[in-house]
Design a protein around this motif. Structure first.
Motif, PDB file in Angstrom:
ATOM      1  N   GLY B  10       0.813  -1.210   0.000  1.00  0.00           N
ATOM      2  CA  GLY B  10       0.000   0.000   0.000  1.00  0.00           C
ATOM      3  C   GLY B  10       0.844   1.256   0.000  1.00  0.00           C
ATOM      4  O   GLY B  10       1.994   1.253   0.399  1.00  0.00           O
ATOM      5  N   VAL B  11       0.233   2.347  -0.522  1.00  0.00           N
ATOM      6  CA  VAL B  11       0.916   3.640  -0.517  1.00  0.00           C
ATOM      7  C   VAL B  11      -0.085   4.680   0.009  1.00  0.00           C
ATOM      8  O   VAL B  11      -1.271   4.635  -0.334  1.00  0.00           O
ATOM      9  CB  VAL B  11       1.386   4.025  -1.941  1.00  0.00           C
ATOM     10  CG1 VAL B  11       1.897   5.452  -1.986  1.00  0.00           C
ATOM     11  CG2 VAL B  11       2.466   3.055  -2.423  1.00  0.00           C
ATOM     12  N   LEU B  12       0.392   5.580   0.854  1.00  0.00           N
ATOM     13  CA  LEU B  12      -0.498   6.578   1.456  1.00  0.00           C
ATOM     14  C   LEU B  12      -0.070   7.995   1.094  1.00  0.00           C
ATOM     15  O   LEU B  12       1.117   8.278   0.979  1.00  0.00           O
ATOM     16  CB  LEU B  12      -0.462   6.481   2.985  1.00  0.00           C
ATOM     17  CG  LEU B  12      -0.685   5.118   3.640  1.00  0.00           C
ATOM     18  CD1 LEU B  12      -0.666   5.282   5.153  1.00  0.00           C
ATOM     19  CD2 LEU B  12      -1.997   4.504   3.183  1.00  0.00           C
ATOM     20  N   LEU B  13      -1.116   8.860   0.943  1.00  0.00           N
ATOM     21  CA  LEU B  13      -0.867  10.307   0.857  1.00  0.00           C
ATOM     22  C   LEU B  13      -1.532  10.914   2.098  1.00  0.00           C
ATOM     23  O   LEU B  13      -2.680  11.357   2.024  1.00  0.00           O
ATOM     24  CB  LEU B  13      -1.491  10.890  -0.416  1.00  0.00           C
ATOM     25  CG  LEU B  13      -1.173  10.216  -1.748  1.00  0.00           C
ATOM     26  CD1 LEU B  13      -1.900  10.939  -2.891  1.00  0.00           C
ATOM     27  CD2 LEU B  13       0.325  10.194  -1.998  1.00  0.00           C
ATOM     28  N   PRO B  14      -0.857  10.899   3.234  1.00  0.00           N
ATOM     29  CA  PRO B  14      -1.515  11.302   4.485  1.00  0.00           C
ATOM     30  C   PRO B  14      -2.045  12.737   4.455  1.00  0.00           C
ATOM     31  O   PRO B  14      -3.075  13.015   5.049  1.00  0.00           O
ATOM     32  CB  PRO B  14      -0.430  11.129   5.547  1.00  0.00           C
ATOM     33  CG  PRO B  14       0.830  10.822   4.832  1.00  0.00           C
ATOM     34  CD  PRO B  14       0.520  10.476   3.426  1.00  0.00           C
ATOM     35  N   ASP B  15      -1.364  13.640   3.722  1.00  0.00           N
ATOM     36  CA  ASP B  15      -1.826  15.027   3.650  1.00  0.00           C
ATOM     37  C   ASP B  15      -3.212  15.137   3.043  1.00  0.00           C
ATOM     38  O   ASP B  15      -3.971  16.063   3.334  1.00  0.00           O
ATOM     39  CB  ASP B  15      -0.876  15.876   2.783  1.00  0.00           C
ATOM     40  CG  ASP B  15       0.542  15.851   3.319  1.00  0.00           C
ATOM     41  OD1 ASP B  15       0.707  15.491   4.507  1.00  0.00           O
ATOM     42  OD2 ASP B  15       1.466  16.171   2.550  1.00  0.00           O
TER      43      ASP B  15
END
Ligand SMILES: [Zn+2]
Ligand SMILES: [Zn+2]
Lengths: 579, 321
Positions: B10-15
């Motif tokens: 998985g990859v996250l864009l927390p912003d």
């Protein structure tokens, strides 16, 4: 039009990719038949046998893996460390990697255009390469050659240089391909290849139906005849056999011709260097041209010393062993057969006849020869066997009096080995070695370990003690082993798989040897699977201590001196030097 | 832009509260690129966005969460971003996720292939600036360069016909989803019956619904497999399928079939380097064409090699790990 290297390289690739050996042989035959010129046929066949230069030319192409790999990186304009190395790691070998890069990378493609080089061009190119010494000039020559080649040609150009064609065909199978190509009797072609060692010349003799012209010359080691294991001995008629002791030493072929002598180990590698005392013996007597089969033993104070002591000499490779080494472990060549005598190959004569010639030679020139014993009955055989062991030797070889010296094919019951029951140890499977075969990746060997858990000298739980094949397991067991290996594999080091140490294997072996380069300092000689102990726990594995004790016991064994009923006959005033 | 890895793939864009190819968190927007096991959400509670075919394929493979369909090219607006899916050319339904925001634009490729697999909806890039490219680099070495689809298709067909001609059952070793259907498409012109696993069969029905012609096929039964073309996953082959066929020839169809060193287990007669990922050169071209501020590499055993090439192109890059 001449026969091209490109056709050769593509044929070799086809042969290597054949689904099985018969198909490989047929593909090879088809290719050999397609060659137009005699010169082409000769070179193609020689190259297929992984030889570049004619037999006895002494020439050699010395281009190391780093040289051609960095050269290829430069040719492709890629970084050797950052790009080439990871590619090679992924594919497992440099030649395949270079082929891919030559094909894929634009800079390399732009630089190359296939010039249809002939086999003779390639031969000349290698010849020039063999005369060069610095890396820079070698690279310049490699690059100019590669400019004219296809990627497959470059791959096989490197493989031939390294002697690593991996066609899956042995010299004997190449001989079968020649026989198929020109419709000759395969056994005659195989014989010609065996005695001449020259695939190129044999190909021409084959094509022109002149196989009878094949001649043996000294300094081409003949494949040593091997004995079949003892189980055959049960059924044989002992009166037709003689017995010799199986010496604890190094099987060696002595070639003597003119003023030259060379020694060859059983795999054909030359071992003249480490044994100046043996060569000196032969050169200091007016012995006629001969090829002798026999064994080099460490022999001192009328005792045959443990064979492993000679291995110290073997490690010297190019350097001459020092005076102290020569004195401490004096080497003695004991002949037990003669294959070539006064310009004639006599391996086809019966053992009895060869023995007569050998005895005569021994009488005239004090060449030590193995004692031969008539075997009266089974009890006598047992006595001889025990005596051999007390001499420090390994058992007996029964030899059929009327048999010829067999240089190829499976061991027959012409020679039968009765050797000391092998030692056996419980070990644990640590690594599996794999290789790409015609049928994908297959297991080619197994590294087995002994336990050092309670051993303060080691941190690990198990350390390697030997590498074995597992040929005699049977289909069911092999399948089960494969599956278990798959479940236990936790690491991969290129083609090697690291396992969780769980599988306990009862390992048989012939001998324990000292080897300082291994972690354990000892290796099992000729280890083989006896049985897989599926229900055993790895803690039941033998300890390194146990291995050490077994080794000491063997070294310190009391040896019977060569007085009465000796293992071999040596002239009273034998000396290895001229007085 | 903060871009981080979550779990194995998985990859996250927390912003932006945006997540790719993972089970998702409460309050986040989770996008699933395609239905391969390493990209699919595992949790029953997952609420995700994906294409209609990805949803159908995931359902078939046991996904029990909630999936909302987002069509290619139709944007979804959240508070902080606009998200649009573009076809990735990898397998049926596979999508790249394009995120536009005030903090910059991100293109997450998932697994992709250029030129696209003919058994997919094709490949298309958003016609906008990409600031951050998050891409897989499975085949990150210059030894990997794929032959044209036509060449590979003819290799597949001649392997099948040659084997059959010599009385061997041709067995293609390939995954059930994506690769199997691509091979079936290649084989369709031969008009020979094909047998596949039950799992593969169900997935093929979804491909046919999407309009792909896969020839005639049925599920594998040992009594009737004689004289037929077989497709099996390496898992099935390791577990004995198709054990009853004694005379078989096996073709291993994978990008890993480049060269010969990968351990694949059973006996392989033919290596066909048919991949559903982009090769090394396409990857570099993709980065060169988009010229993003930064490239983030995932799914790669050789990030350093790609980074070496990107450095030479003055493209900033980082391995997501
Ligand atoms: Zn995928
Ligand atoms: Zn993936």
């Amino acid at each position: 039009m001449s026969d091209t290297f490109r056709q050769w390289a593509e044929a070799v690739q086809q042969i290597a990719e054949a689904p099985d050996t018969p198909v490989g042989i047929t593909r090879c035959a088809t290719y050999l038949r397609s060659l137009r010129t005699d010169k082409g046929l000769q070179l193609a066949a020689r190259f297929l046998d992984e030889r570049i230069f004619p037999f006895r030319s002494g020439k050699r192409v010395a281009v190391g893996s780093r040289t051609y790999s960095t050269c290829a990186a430069e040719f492709c304009e890629i970084d050797y460390e950052q790009v080439f190395k990871p590619c090679k790691k992924a594919l497992g070998n440099a030649p395949d990697t270079i082929e891919k890069l030559m094909q894929n990378i634009e800079a390399a493609r732009d630089r190359r255009s296939s010039a249809g080089l002939s086999l003779s061009d390639i031969r000349q190119n290698y010849e020039r390469l063999s005369g060069l010494s610095t890396r820079t000039v070698k690279k310049t020559l490699l690059k100019s050659a590669w400019r004219k080649m296809t990627p497959v040609e470059i791959n096989y150009y490197i493989r031939l240089m390294r002697g690593a064609l991996e066609t899956g065909l042995s010299s004997q199978q190449l001989a079968s391909a020649l026989a198929e190509a020109f419709e000759r009797d395969p056994s005659r072609v195989r014989h010609a290849v065996t005695i001449t060692g020259r695939m190129g010349r044999t190909a021409l003799l084959c094509k022109h139906d002149k196989l009878e012209e094949a001649r043996f010359f000294p300094f081409h080691p003949l494949p040593p005849m091997s004995a079949s294991p003892a189980k055959e001995a049960e059924a044989v008629d002992l009166t037709r056999y003689v017995a010799e002791e199986e010496f604890a030493g190094l099987r060696t072929q002595v070639h003597l011709s003119g003023n030259r002598v060379k020694l060859y180990a059983s795999d054909g590698t030359e071992v003249t260097g480490p044994f100046p005392d043996v060569t000196h013996f032969f050169l200091s007597r007016p012995i006629p041209d001969v090829v002798l089969d026999g064994v080099i033993c460490a022999y001192r104070d009328r005792e045959i010393l443990p064979g492993q002591l000679l291995r110290k000499r073997m490690k010297m490779k190019k350097k001459r062993p020092g005076a102290d080494m020569l004195e401490q472990y004096p080497a003695l060549f004991i002949a037990f057969d003669i294959l070539y005598h006064k310009g004639e190959l006599i391996s086809g004569k019966s053992l009895s006849r060869r023995r007569q010639i050998l005895e005569k030679l021994s009488e005239n020139h004090s060449v030590p020869i193995a004692s031969q014993f008539d075997v009266r009955d089974r009890d006598h055989l047992k006595k001889l066997f025990i005596r051999s062991l007390s001499h420090g030797n390994e058992g007996l070889v029964l030899k059929l009096r009327e048999s010829a010296y067999e240089t190829y094919g499976q061991p027959s019951d012409s020679w039968i080995n009765i050797i000391k029951p092998a030692g056996s140890l419980k070990t644990v499977l640590m690594y599996v070695h794999t290789e790409n075969g015609k049928h994908g990746r297959r297991h080619t060997g197994y590294t087995l370990g002994v336990r050092v858990r309670e051993d303060p000298r080691y941190e690990e739980e198990f350390i390697p003690i030997g590498k074995s094949g597992a040929d005699d397991l049977g289909d069911e067991e092999t399948k089960r082993l494969k599956k278990r290996i798959r479940d236990l594999t936790v690491e991969k080091y290129g083609p090697t798989l690291g396992l969780i140490p769980e599988i306990v294997v009862e390992l048989e072996f012939d001998d324990i040897r000292l080897n300082k380069r291994t972690k354990a300092n000892y290796v099992l000689h000729r280890p083989r699977f006896s049985i897989i102990r599926w229900n055993s726990d790895p803690v039941e594995t033998a300890t390194l201590k146990k291995v050490e004790n077994l080794y000491q016991k063997k070294i310190n064994q009391n040896r019977l001196k060569q007085d009465e009923n000796p293992s071999f006959l040596i002239h009273e005033n034998y000396t290895s030097t001229k007085d | 832009m903060n871009i981080i890895k979550a779990g194995s793939s998985g990859v996250l864009l927390p912003d932006l509260n945006i997540e790719f190819d993972c089970s998702g968190t409460d309050g986040g927007h989770t996008f699933i690129s395609h239905a391969h096991a390493d990209h699919m959400p595992r949790s029953k509670k997952s609420r995700v966005y994906c294409t209609a075919y990805t949803r159908a394929l995931m359902r078939e493979r046991g996904f029990e969460g909630t999936a909302q369909v987002l069509e290619f090219g139709t944007p979804l607006d959240t508070q902080r971003a606009r998200i649009t899916l573009y076809p990735a050319g990898h397998i049926l339904g596979s999508a790249m996720v394009f995120v536009e925001s005030e903090r910059g634009n991100v293109l997450y490729t998932g697994d992709c292939r250029i030129p696209p697999s003919p058994a997919s909806e094709g490949f298309a890039l958003p016609g906008r600036r990409v600031d951050h490219l998050v891409t897989e680099a499975t085949f990150a070495l210059p030894i990997y360069k794929w032959d044209s689809h036509e060449k590979l298709a003819s290799e597949v067909r001649s392997f099948a016909s040659d084997s059959l001609k010599n009385d061997f059952a041709p067995v293609f070793l390939a995954y059930d989803l994506g690769k199997a259907q691509e091979i079936m498409q290649m084989l369709a012109p031969l008009n020979r019956p094909l047998q596949i696993s039950r799992a593969c069969y169900n997935l093929c029905k979804i491909y046919e619904r999407a309009g792909f012609h896969l020839g005639s096929y049925e599920t594998y039964t040992s009594s009737t497999c004689e004289g037929k073309i077989l497709i099996a996953s390496s898992h099935a082959l390791n577990n004995g399928f198709p054990a009853d066929v004694s005379k078989k020839r096996i073709a291993y169809c994978s990008g890993w079939a480049t060269g010969t060193t990968r351990f694949v287990g059973p006996s392989i007669d033919k290596m066909i380097p048919l991949s559903d990922h982009l090769d090394f050169f396409e990857l570099i071209e993709l980065c060169k064409g988009l010229r993003p501020e930064k490239v983030y590499l995932t799914h790669t055993p050789n990030a350093s090699v790609v980074q070496h090439y990107l450095d030479n192109l003055n493209i900033d890059s980082r391995l997501l790990e």
